[in-house]
Write a protein that holds these residues in place. Structure first.
Motif, mmCIF file in Angstrom:
data_model
loop_
_atom_site.group_PDB
_atom_site.id
_atom_site.type_symbol
_atom_site.label_atom_id
_atom_site.label_comp_id
_atom_site.label_asym_id
_atom_site.label_seq_id
_atom_site.Cartn_x
_atom_site.Cartn_y
_atom_site.Cartn_z
ATOM 1 N N PRO A 205 29.386 -16.954 19.393
ATOM 2 C CA PRO A 205 28.734 -16.726 20.044
ATOM 3 C C PRO A 205 28.919 -16.442 21.855
ATOM 4 N N MET A 206 30.753 -16.817 22.425
ATOM 5 C CA MET A 206 31.012 -16.498 23.402
ATOM 6 C C MET A 206 31.320 -14.914 23.212
ATOM 7 N N ARG A 207 32.115 -14.139 21.765
ATOM 8 C CA ARG A 207 32.692 -13.254 22.020
ATOM 9 C C ARG A 207 30.839 -12.299 21.993
ATOM 10 N N ALA A 208 30.208 -12.368 21.280
ATOM 11 C CA ALA A 208 29.260 -11.726 21.459
ATOM 12 C C ALA A 208 28.218 -12.168 22.603
ATOM 13 N N THR A 209 28.643 -12.889 23.521
ATOM 14 C CA THR A 209 27.777 -12.510 24.823
ATOM 15 C C THR A 209 28.310 -11.413 25.988
ATOM 16 N N ILE A 210 30.111 -11.100 25.429
ATOM 17 C CA ILE A 210 30.616 -10.228 26.124
ATOM 18 C C ILE A 210 30.087 -9.034 25.514
ATOM 19 N N THR A 211 30.507 -8.845 23.852
ATOM 20 C CA THR A 211 30.395 -7.643 23.454
ATOM 21 C C THR A 211 29.136 -6.876 23.759
ATOM 22 N N ASN A 212 28.048 -7.754 24.104
ATOM 23 C CA ASN A 212 26.418 -7.935 24.244
ATOM 24 C C ASN A 212 26.689 -6.453 25.558
ATOM 25 N N MET A 213 27.129 -7.384 26.590
ATOM 26 C CA MET A 213 27.163 -7.282 27.901
ATOM 27 C C MET A 213 28.150 -5.658 28.353
ATOM 28 N N GLY A 214 28.957 -5.280 27.086
ATOM 29 C CA GLY A 214 29.451 -4.419 27.418
ATOM 30 C C GLY A 214 29.378 -3.482 27.717
ATOM 31 N N CYS A 293 15.380 -18.618 34.764
ATOM 32 C CA CYS A 293 15.207 -18.080 33.293
ATOM 33 C C CYS A 293 16.136 -18.068 31.568
ATOM 34 N N LEU A 294 16.202 -18.920 31.340
ATOM 35 C CA LEU A 294 17.553 -19.407 30.339
ATOM 36 C C LEU A 294 16.795 -18.182 29.375
ATOM 37 N N GLY A 295 17.135 -17.096 28.463
ATOM 38 C CA GLY A 295 17.688 -16.761 27.083
ATOM 39 C C GLY A 295 18.190 -15.844 27.124
ATOM 40 N N SER A 296 17.425 -14.451 25.859
ATOM 41 C CA SER A 296 17.975 -13.217 25.932
ATOM 42 C C SER A 296 19.198 -13.167 25.329
ATOM 43 N N CYS A 297 19.284 -11.455 24.627
ATOM 44 C CA CYS A 297 20.094 -11.353 23.718
ATOM 45 C C CYS A 297 21.678 -11.834 23.933
ATOM 46 N N THR A 298 21.627 -12.098 25.527
ATOM 47 C CA THR A 298 23.411 -12.185 25.507
ATOM 48 C C THR A 298 23.592 -13.787 25.688
ATOM 49 N N ASN A 299 22.558 -14.411 26.481
ATOM 50 C CA ASN A 299 22.949 -16.276 26.583
ATOM 51 C C ASN A 299 21.526 -17.054 25.925
ATOM 52 N N SER A 300 21.791 -16.212 24.955
ATOM 53 C CA SER A 300 20.776 -18.049 23.989
ATOM 54 C C SER A 300 21.103 -18.496 22.912
ATOM 55 N N SER A 301 22.150 -18.856 22.584
ATOM 56 C CA SER A 301 22.595 -19.344 20.913
ATOM 57 C C SER A 301 22.740 -20.874 21.456
ATOM 58 N N TYR A 302 22.671 -21.211 20.616
ATOM 59 C CA TYR A 302 22.449 -23.181 20.273
ATOM 60 C C TYR A 302 23.562 -23.072 20.913
ATOM 61 N N GLN A 303 25.114 -22.967 20.815
ATOM 62 C CA GLN A 303 25.373 -23.249 22.260
ATOM 63 C C GLN A 303 25.288 -23.196 23.673
ATOM 64 N N ASP A 304 24.272 -21.742 24.173
ATOM 65 C CA ASP A 304 24.364 -21.979 25.136
ATOM 66 C C ASP A 304 23.326 -23.059 25.558
ATOM 67 N N LEU A 305 22.405 -23.582 24.410
ATOM 68 C CA LEU A 305 21.069 -24.080 24.971
ATOM 69 C C LEU A 305 21.804 -24.855 25.368
ATOM 70 N N MET A 306 22.411 -25.941 23.608
ATOM 71 C CA MET A 306 22.707 -27.513 24.020
ATOM 72 C C MET A 306 23.689 -27.403 25.190
ATOM 73 N N THR A 307 23.944 -26.825 26.110
ATOM 74 C CA THR A 307 25.081 -26.721 27.282
ATOM 75 C C THR A 307 24.166 -26.925 28.314
ATOM 76 N N VAL A 308 23.066 -26.281 28.267
ATOM 77 C CA VAL A 308 22.044 -26.837 29.487
ATOM 78 C C VAL A 308 21.647 -27.868 29.117
ATOM 79 N N ALA A 309 20.433 -27.801 27.618
ATOM 80 C CA ALA A 309 20.115 -29.699 28.241
ATOM 81 C C ALA A 309 21.130 -30.731 28.256
ATOM 82 N N TYR A 310 22.245 -30.631 27.871
ATOM 83 C CA TYR A 310 23.440 -31.268 28.189
ATOM 84 C C TYR A 310 23.115 -32.020 29.886
ATOM 85 N N VAL A 311 23.473 -30.698 30.762
ATOM 86 C CA VAL A 311 23.264 -30.763 32.203
ATOM 87 C C VAL A 311 21.656 -31.339 32.532
ATOM 88 N N LEU A 312 21.266 -31.113 32.062
ATOM 89 C CA LEU A 312 19.321 -31.725 32.492
ATOM 90 C C LEU A 312 18.989 -32.782 31.640
#
Length: 649
Positions: A205-214, A293-312
């Motif tokens: 998912p981290m790699r996909a964030t990087i390739t997405n915004m290329g 606004c959290l989401g979109s094809c760039t940052n809406s993976s399991y890892q992204d949202l569980m990170t936010v859930a932990y913070v909040l």
């Protein structure tokens, strides 16, 4: 001489030409994807080719853009998409199943394969070692019909990643650093190939964030090696048998090599109104935030949202912040629900949007007047959010979560002082899987009746290139004009299959009088001409940014430079893409000038200099028209569909 990873994947797919960077090649396409905003026209064009069934290994039709159904148009078009998929051998991903790039990464992306998608963020698939390329819908239709995809053999840029990210620094910060280095222009015809020891520290998912915004840099695609990290992800998706190891040879040669120390990267943000406007979050800290606004094809993976859930967890969103969360897929939503993350997000005050593009394309959650909106998406173009006066900043989920807690743009590393410690969210060994929202092709496709609502029309046809272009500069625009500027997304996209109606909104953000002016020029028997600055046609792959101008009589675009997908779309619809031989000549043209390009058909056929005469100013200047033999024939015929029909005849 060894081979790059890009060459290793693409070379076996070449059916015309050879590996020679900068020269045109044609490649076979293994998989295609479409989304509903661009897919409707793509399938109408596919039907016009009279092919009984798709000829790819896999084609998927996703519904993820126009899921807000106000009026009949979107629902009707989705029914069309479902029936055309059943008829022609296409998997249909229902509304609610998720964003095409996230879902395709999860369920269909395969190392070493080629993917062509009618969406500019198709390179997301590079996160699993796949060559994913965004293109106009017509190019995707041709691929579904078994035709090759043409592109410039890429110049490969190697990006070596070293070290590892510090706590609170994310993959989004990595790609923002890449944007800071390469900017949003000047990278046409290139591919980013990532490697180095640091790449092994990044999950898929981290790699996909990087390739997405290329895509925001304008490169053809981006790709990571297929390694043990890729294997672990595919195993977690129940697809471990599809893994193949892929990496570059140690002695591979590259156009350019860039080294990035992951440990030196700090939290970054893209400020309005371009993904290429990069500052550190510390530089922007303290800015009052109205929406996150959290989401979109760039940052809406399991890892992204569980990170936010932990913070909040155990906290409430700041009273001044409207918090919206859109999981990238139904799979993500199901898995964060099972792990308790969804409950933590809801308890913090999050508004849970459906798993769709939603706020990213401006068809929902538009912020208040003059708002500051922090988003984890990939674009912050003027007006894209649906509120022209809004100031949109692009950040990582970690930085976005910090803004939710504090009500201000905050360096997430400062959360440690508030007793919030960095969450080290691990990828699961196995995701909960549920593919029930896919509808597979009919067993008796000949019995399927394709539904066509009243919003659906035939794809407009263009005329062959005239001997001379005699027209008016209908509009003159500056640098970095995006496809969002040319034809808006948001609530207007429901007219995507109704070109006459959709054309009424051409250049709405820049000049809402453009359409009426263009139609008047067309009615007077003259051609419309667009003059633009550098990097014209950035952003989305939507072919309507060429199709709608063609419909109102645009015959040529003269620009300092053009972006890859838009340039191809112009050719597909018979609009001549021209660039200034001397960029200084741009300054000598004004909107309303009458221009003549004499003998353009003969020059394109036989070669020679193209001279533009400015009859209003009494001046002339030279332009360049770089076309392959195939593109030349397409332009002369009036576009790709006309060319294909002529070839068939």
């Amino acid at each position: 001489m060894g081979k790059s990873l890009v060459q290793k994947i693409l070379e076996p797919h070449i059916v015309e030409g050879k590996w020679d960077p900068g020269h045109e090649i044609a490649i076979t396409i293994d998989q295609t994807l479409t989304q509903d905003a661009t897919g409707t026209m793509a399938y109408l064009q596919f039907e016009a080719m009279d092919v009984p069934k798709v000829r790819t290994e896999l084609s998927v039709s996703y519904v993820d853009h126009n899921t807000v159904q106000i009026g009949f148009e979107n629902a009707d078009d989705h029914r069309y998409l479902q029936t055309v998929a059943a008829r022609y051998g296409i998997i249909y991903s229902r509304a609610g199943n998720g964003i095409c790039h996230q879902v395709h990464l999860e369920r269909f992306g395969r190392p070493g394969k080629t993917l062509l998608g009618s969406d500019s963020h198709t390179p997301t698939a590079g996160g699993v070692g796949m060559i994913g390329i965004g293109a106009g819908g017509l190019d995707v239709a041709v691929a579904m019909a078994g035709g090759p995809f043409y592109l410039a053999c890429p110049r490969v840029i190697r990006i070596n990643l070293h070290g590892q990210l510090q706590p609170w620094v994310a993959a989004k910060d990595v790609v923002l650093k890449v944007l800071e280095i390469f900017t949003t222009k000047g990278n046409v015809g290139c591919v980013f190939e990532y490697g180095g020891e640091g790449a092994k520290t990044l999950t898929v998912p981290m790699r996909a964030t990087i390739t997405n915004m290329g895509a925001e840099c304008g490169v053809t695609t981006s790709v990571f090696p297929s390694d043990d990290v890729t294997l672990a992800f595919l195993k977690a998706q129940g697809r471990g048998e599809q893994w193949v190891p892929l990496s570059a040879d140690e002695d591979a040669a590259y156009e350019r090599v860039v080294d990035i120390d992951l440990g030196a990267i700090v939290p970054l943000a893209a400020y309005p109104h371009s993904p290429g406007n990069i500052k550190t979050v510390q530089e922007l800290a303290g800015l009052e935030v109205n929406q996150v606004c959290l989401g979109s094809c760039t940052n809406s993976s399991y890892q992204d949202l569980m990170t936010v859930a932990y913070v909040l967890k155990g906290k409430a969103a700041h009273p001044g912040v409207s918090l919206v969360i859109a999981p990238g897929s139904r799979q993500v939503l199901q898995n964060i629900t099972l792990n308790g993350g969804l409950g933590d997000l809801i308890a913090a005050g999050a508004r849970i949007a459906e798993s769709a593009c939603g706020f990213c394309i401006g068809n929902s959650q538009s912020p208040q007047t003059d708002a500051v909106s922090i988003r984890t998406s990939n674009r912050n173009f003027l007006g894209r959010s649906g509120t022209k006066s809004a100031q949109v900043y692009l950040t990582s989920p970690e930085t976005a979560a910090a803004a939710v807690v504090t009500g201000k743009l905050t360096d997430p590393r400062d959360l440690e002082q508030m007793g919030i410690h960095y969450p080290d969210i691990q990828m699961p060994d196995r995701f909960f899987l549920d593919d029930s929202m896919f509808i597979y092709p009919a067993e008796q496709p000949q019995d399927v009746e394709i539904y066509r609502g009243p919003n659906i029309g035939e794809p407009p046809s263009s005329e062959p290139l005239p001997e001379t272009i005699d027209g008016v500069v209908t509009i003159k625009v500056g640098d970095k004009v995006t496809t969002d500027h040319i034809i808006p997304a948001g609530d207007k996209m429901k007219y995507r299959s109704n070109v006459p109606k959709y054309s009424e909104f051409l250049f709405e953000v820049v000049d809402p009088t453009f359409h009426d002016r263009a139609k008047a020029i067309q009615a007077a028997g003259q051609h419309n001409i667009i003059v633009a600055g550098a990097s014209y046609g950035q952003g989305s792959s939507r072919e309507h940014a060429a199709l709608c101008p063609m419909y109102v009589g645009v015959k040529a675009v003269i620009a300092k430079s053009l972006e890859r997908i838009h340039n191809a779309n112009l050719i597909n619809f018979g609009i001549v893409p021209l660039t200034f031989a001397n960029e200084a000549d741009y300054e000598g043209i004004e909107q309303g000038d009458e221009l003549e390009i004499p003998n353009i058909r003969r020059v394109i056929e036989q070669g020679g200099k193209l001279v533009v005469k400015n009859r209003t100013k009494g001046t002339e200047f030279e332009v360049v028209c770089n076309l392959s033999e195939r593109e030349r024939e397409s332009i002369l015929a009036g576009g790709t569909l006309a060319y294909m029909k002529a070839q068939s005849a």
